[in-house]
Design an enzyme around this catalytic site. Structure first.
Site, mmCIF file in Angstrom:
data_model
loop_
_atom_site.group_PDB
_atom_site.id
_atom_site.type_symbol
_atom_site.label_atom_id
_atom_site.label_comp_id
_atom_site.label_asym_id
_atom_site.label_seq_id
_atom_site.Cartn_x
_atom_site.Cartn_y
_atom_site.Cartn_z
ATOM 1 C CG ASP A 88 -1.844 1.165 1.316
ATOM 2 O OD1 ASP A 88 -1.651 2.144 0.556
ATOM 3 O OD2 ASP A 88 -2.770 1.125 2.152
ATOM 4 C CD GLU A 180 -0.850 0.968 9.612
ATOM 5 O OE1 GLU A 180 -1.833 1.055 10.382
ATOM 6 O OE2 GLU A 180 -0.749 0.110 8.736
ATOM 7 C CD GLU A 189 -7.041 -5.545 13.384
ATOM 8 O OE1 GLU A 189 -5.870 -5.551 13.786
ATOM 9 O OE2 GLU A 189 -7.347 -5.780 12.207
ATOM 10 C CG HIS A 367 -4.135 -1.751 3.596
ATOM 11 N ND1 HIS A 367 -3.360 -0.671 3.941
ATOM 12 C CD2 HIS A 367 -4.400 -2.386 4.756
ATOM 13 C CE1 HIS A 367 -3.146 -0.664 5.230
ATOM 14 N NE2 HIS A 367 -3.768 -1.697 5.747
#
Length: 423
Positions: A88, A180, A189, A367
């Site tokens: 990406d 990230e 998450e 992505h």
């Protein structure tokens, strides 16, 4: 990570459903804390003992590493996930540009990379002149990261810690934290919690966090092609009426949040700010539940198929930095510049004031794509028609990395509810 801009519209009037989203094989999962081993005197502890600075407050014991956490970390051991992220270019090039843009904060300083994966961001920091980089990851990908670092002759500068951020120990404070951490719909998450833990344990006062802040948006969308491809197809299949399949097709296609790519042409209104995250100040309890009320006015006559979600992250220096010339973004059309949540954003006042990574539908695709919540059946809306309601995103009691979505919406005098789980 993220995908699709869409509008999330529940089911028919007075209907309520629970939707679960299984992670897709090619979809990205996020890293959390890390499991680990000793290296150069830095290792794992059974519990978090103290801060390195007397000015930092005593921390609570870290959450236990559950079976869900272990499965999550294991998923990041697969090279395909890391290949997808690295390929990406919007993501990776923006992070590299942010590191070089802030080289004066990194050169000769101590950096921590939270969720380092293959170690590429840690290597970028080393190339920018970092004195030392602690690269932390609980997944077994850390073993490969260690070999990558060694192959690039950086083993003395980039220290791989294989363990949870909540559990590893280092004996010094850090000047910079880079991570990230963003998931689908920004918060899926729950990796931001690990960044908060690293910040509170090790970041020096006035230290740099990259990215510095993030904003989650939502907007109503129309997507007739998607609806036609998934649903209308069944009305005539090789000349055979298969409309008996329609209800099952709607359930299978739209019961779960979808990660897809849409364009600005699909979006019916200016987006609404669901949550603004200041990485320097946000606390763990703010991640447990995020709620907002929204009110949109459609810019066109079109079928409303659902809601889309996307996010921006910004790379800027801390407000108390003596070198900070950054003025916080002012949103056009609002009188409340101190609190961004719950407003509609038209455009950034000064687009060049800070480096931004955007997953918006009008920007180059990533992505993450956009995350869409589709209705089972579209709602016809007229130009200027009001679409309003509320949204609550909350960490699942079953697994804090899962996200419960409760969406209420109304338009044209009819009200709807949709509930789903991203997992």
């Amino acid at each position: 990570m993220y995908g699709i801009t869409g509008y999330s519209n529940g089911y028919h009037q007075n209907q309520q459903q629970h939707i679960s989203e299984e992670s897709r094989g090619g979809g990205r999962r996020r890293r959390g804390g890390r499991r680990s081993r000793h290296r150069h005197g830095f290792g794992i502890s059974d519990h978090q003992q103290h801060y390195n600075s007397d000015e930092k407050q005593e921390q609570k014991s870290p959450p236990p590493c559950t079976d869900f956490d272990m499965a999550y970390f294991h998923s990041y051991a697969h090279v395909g996930i890391h290949e997808e992220m690295i390929k990406d270019r919007v993501r990776t090039d923006t992070y590299r540009a942010a590191i070089m843009e802030h080289q004066s904060f990194i050169e000769g300083k101590v950096v921590m990379d939270v969720g380092c994966g293959t170690g590429i961001l840690s290597i970028f920091c080393a190339q920018a002149g970092a004195k030392r980089v602690y690269a932390v990851d609980a997944s077994d990908i850390a073993l490969q990261a260690k070999e990558v670092v060694k192959a690039n002759n950086l083993a003395e500068k980039v220290i791989i810690l294989h363990g949870r951020v909540e559990d590893v120990e280092i004996d010094e404070e850090v000047d910079v934290i880079i991570s990230e951490w963003m998931g689908y719909m920004l918060l899926y998450e729950s990796m931001l919690g690990s960044v908060i833990t690293a910040r509170d344990r090790w970041l020096k006062p006035g230290g740099l966090i990259l990215p510095s802040n993030a904003t989650l948006y939502m907007a109503p969308i129309t997507h007739p092609d998607r609806y036609s491809d998934s649903i209308e197809f069944w009305r005539n299949v090789y000349g055979i009426d298969m409309s008996a399949m329609l209800q099952l097709a709607k359930q299978c296609a739209f019961e779960e949040p979808c990660v897809e790519t849409i364009t600005g042409e699909n979006v019916l209104t200016w987006p609404h700010v669901v949550k603004h995250v200041d990485c320097y100040t946000i606390q763990h309890d703010e991640l447990e539940s995020v709620s907002t009320r929204y009110k949109f006015q459609s810019m066109m006559r079109a079928p409303l198929h659902g809601f889309a979600f996307w996010f921006d992250v910004e790379f800027s220096v801390p407000a108390n930095s003596p070198t900070n010339n950054h003025i916080p973004s002012v949103l056009i059309g609002t009188s409340n510049n101190n609190h961004m949540d719950g407003i509609q954003k038209k455009k950034r006042a000064n687009p060049n004031e800070a480096l931004v990574l955007s997953t918006a539908p009008e920007d180059p695709p990533t992505h993450w794509q956009q995350t869409l919540i589709y209705f089972y059946d579209p709602i016809d809306v007229e130009q200027d028609q009001i679409i309003e309601g509320s949204l609550t995103l909350s960490q699942s009691k079953e697994n804090r990395r899962f996200m419960n979505i409760h969406l209420e919406y109304s338009s044209g005098g009819r009200s709807y509810v949709k509930e789903s789980v991203m997992r």
